[in-house]
Write a protein that holds these residues in place. Sequence first.
Motif, PDB file in Angstrom:
ATOM      1  N   CYS A 229       0.810  -1.208   0.000  1.00 30.92           N
ATOM      2  CA  CYS A 229       0.000   0.000   0.000  1.00 30.92           C
ATOM      3  C   CYS A 229       0.852   1.271   0.000  1.00 30.92           C
ATOM      4  O   CYS A 229       1.598   1.508  -0.936  1.00 30.92           O
ATOM      5  CB  CYS A 229      -0.955  -0.037   1.191  1.00 30.92           C
ATOM      6  N   TYR A 230       0.750   2.097   1.054  1.00 32.47           N
ATOM      7  CA  TYR A 230       1.353   3.424   1.054  1.00 32.47           C
ATOM      8  C   TYR A 230       2.875   3.409   1.044  1.00 32.47           C
ATOM      9  O   TYR A 230       3.497   4.463   0.886  1.00 32.47           O
ATOM     10  CB  TYR A 230       0.841   4.241   2.237  1.00 32.47           C
ATOM     11  N   ASP A 231       3.492   2.264   1.191  1.00 32.04           N
ATOM     12  CA  ASP A 231       4.954   2.214   1.030  1.00 32.04           C
ATOM     13  C   ASP A 231       5.349   2.591  -0.392  1.00 32.04           C
ATOM     14  O   ASP A 231       6.478   3.009  -0.633  1.00 32.04           O
ATOM     15  CB  ASP A 231       5.485   0.827   1.378  1.00 32.04           C
ATOM     16  N   CYS A 232       4.423   2.436  -1.348  1.00 32.32           N
ATOM     17  CA  CYS A 232       4.755   2.838  -2.717  1.00 32.32           C
ATOM     18  C   CYS A 232       4.718   4.355  -2.873  1.00 32.32           C
ATOM     19  O   CYS A 232       5.166   4.887  -3.883  1.00 32.32           O
ATOM     20  CB  CYS A 232       3.855   2.160  -3.745  1.00 32.32           C
ATOM     21  N   ASN A 233       4.173   5.080  -1.880  1.00 32.12           N
ATOM     22  CA  ASN A 233       4.245   6.541  -1.888  1.00 32.12           C
ATOM     23  C   ASN A 233       5.662   7.040  -1.660  1.00 32.12           C
ATOM     24  O   ASN A 233       6.010   8.148  -2.050  1.00 32.12           O
ATOM     25  CB  ASN A 233       3.367   7.129  -0.776  1.00 32.12           C
ATOM     26  N   HIS A 234       6.462   6.234  -0.981  1.00 37.14           N
ATOM     27  CA  HIS A 234       7.834   6.602  -0.637  1.00 37.14           C
ATOM     28  C   HIS A 234       8.772   5.897  -1.613  1.00 37.14           C
ATOM     29  O   HIS A 234       8.972   4.687  -1.544  1.00 37.14           O
ATOM     30  CB  HIS A 234       8.156   6.201   0.800  1.00 37.14           C
ATOM     31  N   ALA A 235       9.355   6.673  -2.492  1.00 41.14           N
ATOM     32  CA  ALA A 235      10.139   6.090  -3.586  1.00 41.14           C
ATOM     33  C   ALA A 235      11.269   5.208  -3.092  1.00 41.14           C
ATOM     34  O   ALA A 235      11.643   4.239  -3.754  1.00 41.14           O
ATOM     35  CB  ALA A 235      10.696   7.202  -4.473  1.00 41.14           C
ATOM     36  N   LEU A 236      11.827   5.521  -1.928  1.00 36.65           N
ATOM     37  CA  LEU A 236      13.024   4.799  -1.492  1.00 36.65           C
ATOM     38  C   LEU A 236      12.746   3.329  -1.210  1.00 36.65           C
ATOM     39  O   LEU A 236      13.614   2.482  -1.440  1.00 36.65           O
ATOM     40  CB  LEU A 236      13.617   5.466  -0.241  1.00 36.65           C
ATOM     41  N   PHE A 237      11.550   3.003  -0.718  1.00 42.53           N
ATOM     42  CA  PHE A 237      11.263   1.604  -0.408  1.00 42.53           C
ATOM     43  C   PHE A 237      11.275   0.751  -1.680  1.00 42.53           C
ATOM     44  O   PHE A 237      11.830  -0.348  -1.692  1.00 42.53           O
ATOM     45  CB  PHE A 237       9.929   1.481   0.315  1.00 42.53           C
ATOM     46  N   SER A 238      10.682   1.252  -2.742  1.00 42.97           N
ATOM     47  CA  SER A 238      10.745   0.529  -4.016  1.00 42.97           C
ATOM     48  C   SER A 238      12.139   0.605  -4.617  1.00 42.97           C
ATOM     49  O   SER A 238      12.612  -0.347  -5.241  1.00 42.97           O
ATOM     50  CB  SER A 238       9.731   1.115  -5.004  1.00 42.97           C
ATOM     51  N   ARG A 239      12.791   1.729  -4.402  1.00 43.65           N
ATOM     52  CA  ARG A 239      14.127   1.930  -4.967  1.00 43.65           C
ATOM     53  C   ARG A 239      15.151   0.969  -4.377  1.00 43.65           C
ATOM     54  O   ARG A 239      16.148   0.639  -5.038  1.00 43.65           O
ATOM     55  CB  ARG A 239      14.566   3.381  -4.744  1.00 43.65           C
ATOM     56  N   MET A 240      14.924   0.487  -3.163  1.00 46.53           N
ATOM     57  CA  MET A 240      15.837  -0.499  -2.581  1.00 46.53           C
ATOM     58  C   MET A 240      15.918  -1.732  -3.469  1.00 46.53           C
ATOM     59  O   MET A 240      16.970  -2.348  -3.603  1.00 46.53           O
ATOM     60  CB  MET A 240      15.380  -0.887  -1.174  1.00 46.53           C
ATOM     61  N   TYR A 241      14.799  -2.084  -4.078  1.00 46.00           N
ATOM     62  CA  TYR A 241      14.805  -3.188  -5.031  1.00 46.00           C
ATOM     63  C   TYR A 241      15.438  -2.770  -6.352  1.00 46.00           C
ATOM     64  O   TYR A 241      16.140  -3.546  -6.997  1.00 46.00           O
ATOM     65  CB  TYR A 241      13.372  -3.671  -5.287  1.00 46.00           C
ATOM     66  N   GLY A 242      15.187  -1.528  -6.759  1.00 52.52           N
ATOM     67  CA  GLY A 242      15.749  -1.044  -8.014  1.00 52.52           C
ATOM     68  C   GLY A 242      17.263  -0.999  -7.982  1.00 52.52           C
ATOM     69  O   GLY A 242      17.931  -1.332  -8.967  1.00 52.52           O
ATOM     70  N   ILE A 243      17.833  -0.575  -6.852  1.00 53.68           N
ATOM     71  CA  ILE A 243      19.292  -0.552  -6.705  1.00 53.68           C
ATOM     72  C   ILE A 243      19.851  -1.966  -6.848  1.00 53.68           C
ATOM     73  O   ILE A 243      20.909  -2.181  -7.444  1.00 53.68           O
ATOM     74  CB  ILE A 243      19.685   0.051  -5.342  1.00 53.68           C
ATOM     75  N   TYR A 244      19.114  -2.925  -6.316  1.00 62.68           N
ATOM     76  CA  TYR A 244      19.549  -4.323  -6.380  1.00 62.68           C
ATOM     77  C   TYR A 244      19.537  -4.847  -7.812  1.00 62.68           C
ATOM     78  O   TYR A 244      20.408  -5.600  -8.213  1.00 62.68           O
ATOM     79  CB  TYR A 244      18.612  -5.168  -5.509  1.00 62.68           C
ATOM     80  N   GLY A 245      18.544  -4.432  -8.587  1.00 57.41           N
ATOM     81  CA  GLY A 245      18.395  -4.929  -9.955  1.00 57.41           C
ATOM     82  C   GLY A 245      17.203  -5.851 -10.078  1.00 57.41           C
ATOM     83  O   GLY A 245      17.298  -6.971 -10.582  1.00 57.41           O
ATOM     84  N   ILE A 246      16.047  -5.373  -9.642  1.00 56.77           N
ATOM     85  CA  ILE A 246      14.835  -6.182  -9.555  1.00 56.77           C
ATOM     86  C   ILE A 246      14.196  -6.342 -10.931  1.00 56.77           C
ATOM     87  O   ILE A 246      14.403  -5.528 -11.830  1.00 56.77           O
ATOM     88  CB  ILE A 246      13.852  -5.510  -8.567  1.00 56.77           C
ATOM     89  N   ASP A 247      13.381  -7.391 -11.085  1.00 58.34           N
ATOM     90  CA  ASP A 247      12.599  -7.587 -12.309  1.00 58.34           C
ATOM     91  C   ASP A 247      11.150  -7.139 -12.139  1.00 58.34           C
ATOM     92  O   ASP A 247      10.551  -6.598 -13.068  1.00 58.34           O
ATOM     93  CB  ASP A 247      12.613  -9.067 -12.712  1.00 58.34           C
TER      94      ASP A 247
END
Length: 521
Positions: A229-247
């Motif tokens: 839910c609202y964790d997607c409002n905060h870019a950094l939480f999703s970005r933690m996966y992006g830094i890793y190299g998520i699919d």
Amino acid sequence: AYYDSVRDIACWQNGYKLVRIMHGQVDFKQEGAAKKLRSILESAIGEVTEAAGKNSQVDDIYQVTGRRENSKTAAVTSSEPAESIKVAMYLQTNELKNRKSFDKMLPLLRSAETDIIVFPEYCYVPFVDQMREMDIAKEADEDKIRGLCLKFSSELGKAVIVSSHDKFDTIFSIYANAFAEGDETSISTYIKHTACGSSCLEFENYPSMAQAIFDPVNCKGFLIGMTICYDCNHALFSRMYGIYGIDVIVNSTGGNVVYDKWFKYNKARAIENNCFVLVTMGGDGTKENGHNYVYGFNPNGGQLQPENLNGSSEKHNIPGGLYVYEITRDTGASEPDYSNQFETVNKNVQFAWQVGSSVEILKAAEKLTDRIYHNKVGNNNVFLLLVDGMEIMKAEKVQLLLYAKELKTYANRKYIIINRHGHIDPVFFSEKLSVILKVRAMENFCAVILESDNLNKCYQCGMNRTSQVVRAVNGTFGIDLSRASGPDAIWKNKIGMRASWRKNYEWLVENAEKLWEYSEP
């Protein structure tokens, strides 16, 4: 015997086999010892292969699960990554969260040809009451919850993501795959950070558990991250996966969110992290507009069209719909940002920003760092945060400026992000940069200035966290500083939030780029 049994069970559940060589079984001094050892190991691997897909032992292992194991640990056997996976987003709306509705849906959940079924936040599953009586922060309780979810996965015949809450309203998602093979993940836990009664950010050991929270799961070679839910409002939480190299990032949402708001957030998460993003948003399915939808975006921000196994595929908000998205290795096409293009003038203006004048404005301001400038406007301390070019796509870079230690001693803080480019490709702006800039204003409750040779824009966050495109009057953007309080408007005591949670969030900001230094994607 007890310890040996636990090791056997845990190894089996995580997709690999513990091979015991008894004392004296192989005499390593004798000729042919290596051949005999190889024979033992090959025999063990053969047993693993033969057992794959069989579930006769599953009922015996549900209550013995590991806690936040590294999902990337290699197993005895490893399979080739799949070309695609199918993820079903179950739009389980509020009126369907009961045993009768679940039992009616159960045959389709079992027969659906998908790899994963994702349930929304606060979902109903037959063991939901058991989970709500436990404490996810206690290892023994987490193990029980994981065991229940593994059993559920076995019963449905596929992996599941179950999102529920414990007795303290700590909200969590559990990925469970009773059929994990090789280096696939069998079990993983994500705990919600914001908009909850109790957040993982209040755990004293958050710094030591953060990597495990964001550790992606592996399904057929696709790396998948979970948010709630609202964790997607905060870019950094999703970005933690992006830094890793998520699919893929999968978000389980409880509902009651305006469609356009969630659309922009999750489109931006796909673009900035170069990954697929899928959302199922429960809500009130009895109302004409109960704010319940599914969303899907490719890594370029283009919308994905799912197949609804339980109704029409033309509409993405049919209660009880089981929407199947096929995730491939193809990043797909982009599409323009059509939302909120109409420009409006602010009635309440405290800061007049002449279009294209950032160089002059920064020269007149106090320089705190190479990227942070201070300007006094009435009783407000306005901070001008300089983000050049494509760094605006990296949430971790922006957050380091918003939470910089140089700002902490000031009162009445206001924040303006300045994103400067040379010449901007109009197609790139239309399809990607436009929505990113809107979302940067929304998620950080601040103003954002885009400055370039050919495009100049100003964005602000609305009081309901939507986006506003500010219209210039006589070559000047009028900025409303009451809607530019930044982190100070976010981290305060209110429903679903606590000011004290900011401490561990700032730790994550400081360590976001370091968290995966010793991990191999």
